[in-house]
Design an enzyme around this catalytic site. Structure first.
Site, PDB file in Angstrom:
ATOM      1  N   GLU A   1       0.839  -1.202   0.000  1.00 22.23           N
ATOM      2  CA  GLU A   1       0.000   0.000   0.000  1.00 22.23           C
ATOM      3  C   GLU A   1       0.875   1.254   0.000  1.00 22.23           C
ATOM      4  O   GLU A   1       0.590   2.231  -0.686  1.00 22.23           O
ATOM      5  CB  GLU A   1      -0.897  -0.025   1.241  1.00 22.23           C
ATOM      6  CG  GLU A   1      -2.159   0.769   1.107  1.00 22.23           C
ATOM      7  CD  GLU A   1      -3.137   0.430   2.237  1.00 22.23           C
ATOM      8  OE1 GLU A   1      -4.138  -0.229   1.957  1.00 22.23           O
ATOM      9  OE2 GLU A   1      -2.862   0.806   3.395  1.00 22.23           O
TER      10      GLU A   1
ATOM     11  N   GLU B   1       2.242   1.728  -3.405  1.00 23.05           N
ATOM     12  CA  GLU B   1       1.177   2.222  -4.301  1.00 23.05           C
ATOM     13  C   GLU B   1       0.976   3.725  -4.079  1.00 23.05           C
ATOM     14  O   GLU B   1       0.825   4.501  -5.026  1.00 23.05           O
ATOM     15  CB  GLU B   1      -0.107   1.447  -4.008  1.00 23.05           C
ATOM     16  CG  GLU B   1      -1.227   1.712  -4.983  1.00 23.05           C
ATOM     17  CD  GLU B   1      -2.525   1.018  -4.576  1.00 23.05           C
ATOM     18  OE1 GLU B   1      -2.538   0.242  -3.598  1.00 23.05           O
ATOM     19  OE2 GLU B   1      -3.551   1.292  -5.234  1.00 23.05           O
TER      20      GLU B   1
ATOM     21  N   CYS C   1      -8.093  -1.940   4.159  1.00 19.40           N
ATOM     22  CA  CYS C   1      -7.980  -3.197   4.916  1.00 19.40           C
ATOM     23  C   CYS C   1      -9.228  -3.541   5.707  1.00 19.40           C
ATOM     24  O   CYS C   1      -9.359  -4.657   6.184  1.00 19.40           O
ATOM     25  CB  CYS C   1      -6.761  -3.169   5.830  1.00 19.40           C
ATOM     26  SG  CYS C   1      -6.391  -1.601   6.546  1.00 19.40           S
TER      27      CYS C   1
ATOM     28  N   SER D   1      -6.957   2.162  -2.174  1.00 20.80           N
ATOM     29  CA  SER D   1      -5.834   1.321  -2.576  1.00 20.80           C
ATOM     30  C   SER D   1      -6.368  -0.020  -3.073  1.00 20.80           C
ATOM     31  O   SER D   1      -7.417  -0.489  -2.622  1.00 20.80           O
ATOM     32  CB  SER D   1      -4.934   1.103  -1.362  1.00 20.80           C
ATOM     33  OG  SER D   1      -4.109  -0.017  -1.556  1.00 20.80           O
TER      34      SER D   1
ATOM     35  N   LYS E   1     -15.158  -9.655   8.737  1.00 18.47           N
ATOM     36  CA  LYS E   1     -14.105 -10.546   8.225  1.00 18.47           C
ATOM     37  C   LYS E   1     -14.691 -11.911   7.853  1.00 18.47           C
ATOM     38  O   LYS E   1     -14.168 -12.601   6.991  1.00 18.47           O
ATOM     39  CB  LYS E   1     -12.995 -10.708   9.253  1.00 18.47           C
ATOM     40  CG  LYS E   1     -12.170  -9.444   9.482  1.00 18.47           C
ATOM     41  CD  LYS E   1     -11.151  -9.253   8.389  1.00 18.47           C
ATOM     42  CE  LYS E   1     -10.370  -7.966   8.552  1.00 18.47           C
ATOM     43  NZ  LYS E   1      -9.603  -7.604   7.356  1.00 18.47           N
TER      44      LYS E   1
ATOM     45  N   GLU F   1     -15.881 -11.228   4.518  1.00 15.98           N
ATOM     46  CA  GLU F   1     -14.775 -10.954   3.586  1.00 15.98           C
ATOM     47  C   GLU F   1     -14.159 -12.254   3.066  1.00 15.98           C
ATOM     48  O   GLU F   1     -13.904 -12.405   1.871  1.00 15.98           O
ATOM     49  CB  GLU F   1     -13.696 -10.109   4.281  1.00 15.98           C
ATOM     50  CG  GLU F   1     -12.551  -9.718   3.351  1.00 15.98           C
ATOM     51  CD  GLU F   1     -11.406  -8.993   4.065  1.00 15.98           C
ATOM     52  OE1 GLU F   1     -11.231  -9.190   5.284  1.00 15.98           O
ATOM     53  OE2 GLU F   1     -10.680  -8.249   3.393  1.00 15.98           O
TER      54      GLU F   1
ATOM     55  N   GLU G   1     -13.696 -13.466  -5.004  1.00 19.20           N
ATOM     56  CA  GLU G   1     -12.381 -13.067  -5.557  1.00 19.20           C
ATOM     57  C   GLU G   1     -11.222 -13.497  -4.661  1.00 19.20           C
ATOM     58  O   GLU G   1     -10.064 -13.428  -5.073  1.00 19.20           O
ATOM     59  CB  GLU G   1     -12.335 -11.550  -5.820  1.00 19.20           C
ATOM     60  CG  GLU G   1     -12.373 -10.651  -4.605  1.00 19.20           C
ATOM     61  CD  GLU G   1     -13.792 -10.244  -4.205  1.00 19.20           C
ATOM     62  OE1 GLU G   1     -14.735 -11.007  -4.466  1.00 19.20           O
ATOM     63  OE2 GLU G   1     -13.940  -9.161  -3.603  1.00 19.20           O
TER      64      GLU G   1
ATOM     65  N   CYS H   1     -10.117  -1.312  14.995  1.00 17.02           N
ATOM     66  CA  CYS H   1     -10.474  -2.730  15.228  1.00 17.02           C
ATOM     67  C   CYS H   1     -10.595  -3.088  16.703  1.00 17.02           C
ATOM     68  O   CYS H   1     -11.257  -4.069  17.045  1.00 17.02           O
ATOM     69  CB  CYS H   1      -9.434  -3.639  14.601  1.00 17.02           C
ATOM     70  SG  CYS H   1      -9.510  -3.631  12.824  1.00 17.02           S
TER      71      CYS H   1
HETATM   72 FE1  HC1 Z   1      -8.108  -5.236  11.761  1.00 17.85          FE
HETATM   73 FE2  HC1 Z   1      -6.515  -5.494   9.831  1.00 17.85          FE
HETATM   74  S1  HC1 Z   1      -6.221  -4.033  11.552  1.00 17.85           S
HETATM   75  S2  HC1 Z   1      -8.727  -4.832   9.563  1.00 17.85           S
HETATM   76  O1  HC1 Z   1      -8.823  -3.623  11.964  1.00 17.85           O
HETATM   77  O2  HC1 Z   1      -5.894  -4.246   8.542  1.00 17.85           O
HETATM   78  O3  HC1 Z   1     -10.346  -7.108  11.887  1.00 17.85           O
HETATM   79  O4  HC1 Z   1      -7.061  -6.056  14.426  1.00 17.85           O
HETATM   80  O5  HC1 Z   1      -6.839  -7.901  11.316  1.00 17.85           O
HETATM   81  O6  HC1 Z   1      -6.969  -7.706   7.800  1.00 17.85           O
HETATM   82  O7  HC1 Z   1      -3.681  -6.490  10.319  1.00 17.85           O
HETATM   83  C1  HC1 Z   1      -9.531  -6.370  11.945  1.00 17.85           C
HETATM   84  C2  HC1 Z   1      -7.536  -5.741  13.494  1.00 17.85           C
HETATM   85  C3  HC1 Z   1      -7.062  -6.783  11.118  1.00 17.85           C
HETATM   86  C4  HC1 Z   1      -6.732  -6.860   8.542  1.00 17.85           C
HETATM   87  C5  HC1 Z   1      -4.742  -6.155  10.109  1.00 17.85           C
END
Ligand code: HC1
Ligand code: SF4
Length: 579
Positions: free
Chosen positions: A282, A285, A308, A328, A367, A370, A375, A512
């Site tokens: 990132e 980028e 993220c 990104s 998550k 996700e 994809e 998070c």
């Molecule tokens: Fe997160 Fe991440 S910080 S998104 O907040 O970018 O869930 O902890 O795991 O993938 O590393 C959440 C936290 C986490 C991702 C990272």
């Protein structure tokens, strides 16, 4: 100031304070249910709909809800008269008369505020009987909605509409038929729900809960044909201890690693490793877009936005489909980890990707959704197979009969378990951009960054701005947490008024650490601050605090990926978005 006496104790509170505010000041406990206060964040649920907090006010005929009654000068309040107690019991009995009695198998059992109140008010039978509401159960990949259990407190609506501005949940119909539902009572999965989980994080009962995947993990662990790999998100370690009675704000990384090993995972790794990798991709980028922009390339999009947080990704896909080229293209650390584990690491082990089961432990409910996105699969085999929340991990540890508090500290396995301080701060608002700045500065200028702490991007303000000097350029940095704040920054971009070069967005309060899968935060900002402090302490204690100094990341590029943004890196570590 207003003078008030509660249960014989006197105090003064500023005009505009409620009886509940004054009671808190006096350490007088008044039970609440619908009430939710995120004052510091300027969001409160003060519908006064449940009436559990009623109190007797001298010279007033009716009982008053403490959460919504302003203090008048000279007020005298009693919180524990027989009239008050009977009123509260009647309210509870009425609620329970239309509430399923399946506490034994309810996902919220032990964490249910209604259950706690029934216990506190010594309710052993329900004297009211009548019809029960029945609704269709709605099971999405991340959240289960069971409106039979809803008590219409409206906390979820406050979070979804006022804090997140997603507008998914609202009360429809009247009287006995009243229900909180997505538009046209569609399923959450078919709506523009982001699966941020903040509705579930504040639901006092079992009406909104995570979809539980604990048993999928138990089954995978018992399969001798599978190689099990676990990764843990940055924020989990700052809150998991709370589920075992450890003081909030205590990082339990070493115990968590020991527990995962005892549970039986073959390889105990860390999402933080992939957070370092994310910064490489990132950050590169960003530098690429910035350099081209400064060279006069008008096709380049700035600001760049972090990508993220999966609820944030779903938010902009639904709400800002015209801006899909702004964020990104870097996958989230969780998905980067899965892609690297099932390619680079599977090849190191000499096994096919189908033999490996990657489990992620996340503070987040989105998550779960996700990892199910098509994809992130290769021929139907997902890069991340199963996601558990922090709460589910705590349950799994208890299920496996592990005495968590007595565990020794252990270290993650190498190579995918090694990380820097820059990675762990991903878990708090401002952390991703701070980590990116630490690396971007050194890669761009070739100079050593002496002060790695970027204080301006830290803290609980909803939107933060900072100016950072990188070489001859002054970068304008923006940070927002909670989707309502993200919306404001996106609207500025859409109108061509954004002042920023780079923006970090996290959906949940505090980042998070306040995720929908963490031990319930109930909107308690002080609790979030303690978790935040635990994350920064861990950053300080790390031998390396910049992602590009992670020796195993250096090795991964040397042996496998080539360099950041290489063709292979693009194939494995970048993604695209959908309208
Ligand atoms: Fe997160 Fe991440 S910080 S998104 O907040 O970018 O869930 O902890 O795991 O993938 O590393 C959440 C936290 C986490 C991702 C990272
Ligand atoms: Fe709203 Fe988030 Fe709940 Fe979806 S998960 S209904 S977006 S609060």
């Amino acid at each position: 100031m207003m003078n008030i006496t509660i249960d014989g104790k006197a105090t003064q509170v500023p005009a505009g304070s409620t009886i509940l505010d004054a009671a808190k000041k006096l350490d007088v406990h008044i039970p609440t249910l619908c009430f939710l206060q995120m004052d510091e964040m300027k969001f409160n649920n003060m519908t006064a709909s449940c009436r559990i907090c009623v109190v007797e006010v001298e010279k007033r005929r009716n009982l008053a809800p403490a959460c919504a009654t302003p203090v008048m000068d000279g007020m005298v309040v009693k919180t524990n008269t027989i009239r008050v107690l009977n009123a509260r019991r009647s309210v509870l009995e009425l609620m329970l008369s239309d509430h399923p009695k399946d506490c034994l198998v309810c996902a919220k059992s032990g964490n249910c505020e209604l259950q706690d109140l029934a216990e506190a008010f010594d309710i052993r039978e329900i004297g009211v009987s009548g019809a029960m509401s029945t609704y269709r159960r709605d099971a999405s990949p991340a959240i289960i909605r069971d409106m039979d259990k809803c008590i219409l407190c409206r906390r979820c609506e406050t979070m979804c509409n006022d804090v997140q501005t997603c507008g998914i949940l609202s009360g429809v119909d009247r009287g006995f038929n009243a229900v909180v539902a997505p538009p046209f009572e569609m399923n959450l999965e078919d709506s523009a729900c982001t699966f941020c989980g903040q509705c579930a994080a504040v639901c006092p009962v079992g009406a909104l809960v995570e979809r539980d995947h604990t048993w999928d993990v138990v089954t995978a662990l018992a399969d001798p044909e599978k190689v099990t790999v676990v990764q843990t998100a940055p924020a989990v370690r700052a809150a998991l201890g709370e589920e075992f009675g450890i003081e909030a704000g205590t990082s339990v990384t070493g115990k968590m690693v020991a527990a995962l090993r005892q549970i039986g995972f073959d390889h105990v790794f860390d999402t933080d490793f992939a957070a370092d990798l994310t910064i490489m991709e990132e950050g590169s980028e960003f530098l690429d877009r910035l350099t081209r922009h400064l060279d006069g390339d008008t096709s380049v999009k700035l600001p760049i936005m972090t990508s993220c947080c999966p609820a944030w990704v779903k938010f902009f896909e639904h709400q800002f489909p015209d801006l899909l080229d702004v964020p990104s293209t870097a996958k989230s650390p969780m998905q980067m980890f899965g892609a690297v584990a099932k390619s680079y690491y599977a090849e190191l082990l000499g096994i096919p990707r189908e033999k490996m089961v990657v489990v992620s432990i996340m503070p987040c409910l989105a998550k779960k959704y996700e990892c199910s996105r098509p994809e992130f699969m290769v021929d139907g085999n997902p890069d991340v197979d199963i996601t558990l929340s922090t709460r589910e991990l705590a349950r799994l540890i208890k299920l496996m009969n592990i005495e968590f508090n007595a565990l020794p500290d252990e270290d993650f396995d190498a190579p995918l378990g090694y990380s820097t301080g820059a990675a762990v701060i991903f878990g708090v608002t401002g952390g991703v951009i701070e980590a990116a700045l630490r690396t971007a500065y050194e890669l761009h200028t070739g100079e050593k960054l002496d002060k790695v702490d970027f204080e301006d991007v830290r803290g609980m303000d909803g939107v933060k701005s900072a100016k950072v000097q990188v070489g001859s350029h002054t970068l304008n940095i923006g940070v927002a947490h909670k989707l309502g704040n993200a919306r404001k920054l996106l609207e500025e971009i859409r109108e061509g008024k954004s002042q920023y070069h780079a923006i970090e967005i996290m959906s949940c309060p505090g980042g998070c650490i306040g995720g929908g899968g963490q031990p319930y935060h109930h909107g308690d900002v002080e609790l979030l601050k303690k978790r935040t402090a635990a994350i920064y302490d861990e950053d300080l204690a790390k031998p390396e605090r910049k992602s590009h100094e992670n020796p195993y990341i250096v090795e991964l590029y040397e042996k496998y990926l080539g360099k950041p943004l290489s063709e292979k890196a693009h194939h494995l570590l970048h993604t695209h978005y959908f309208k």
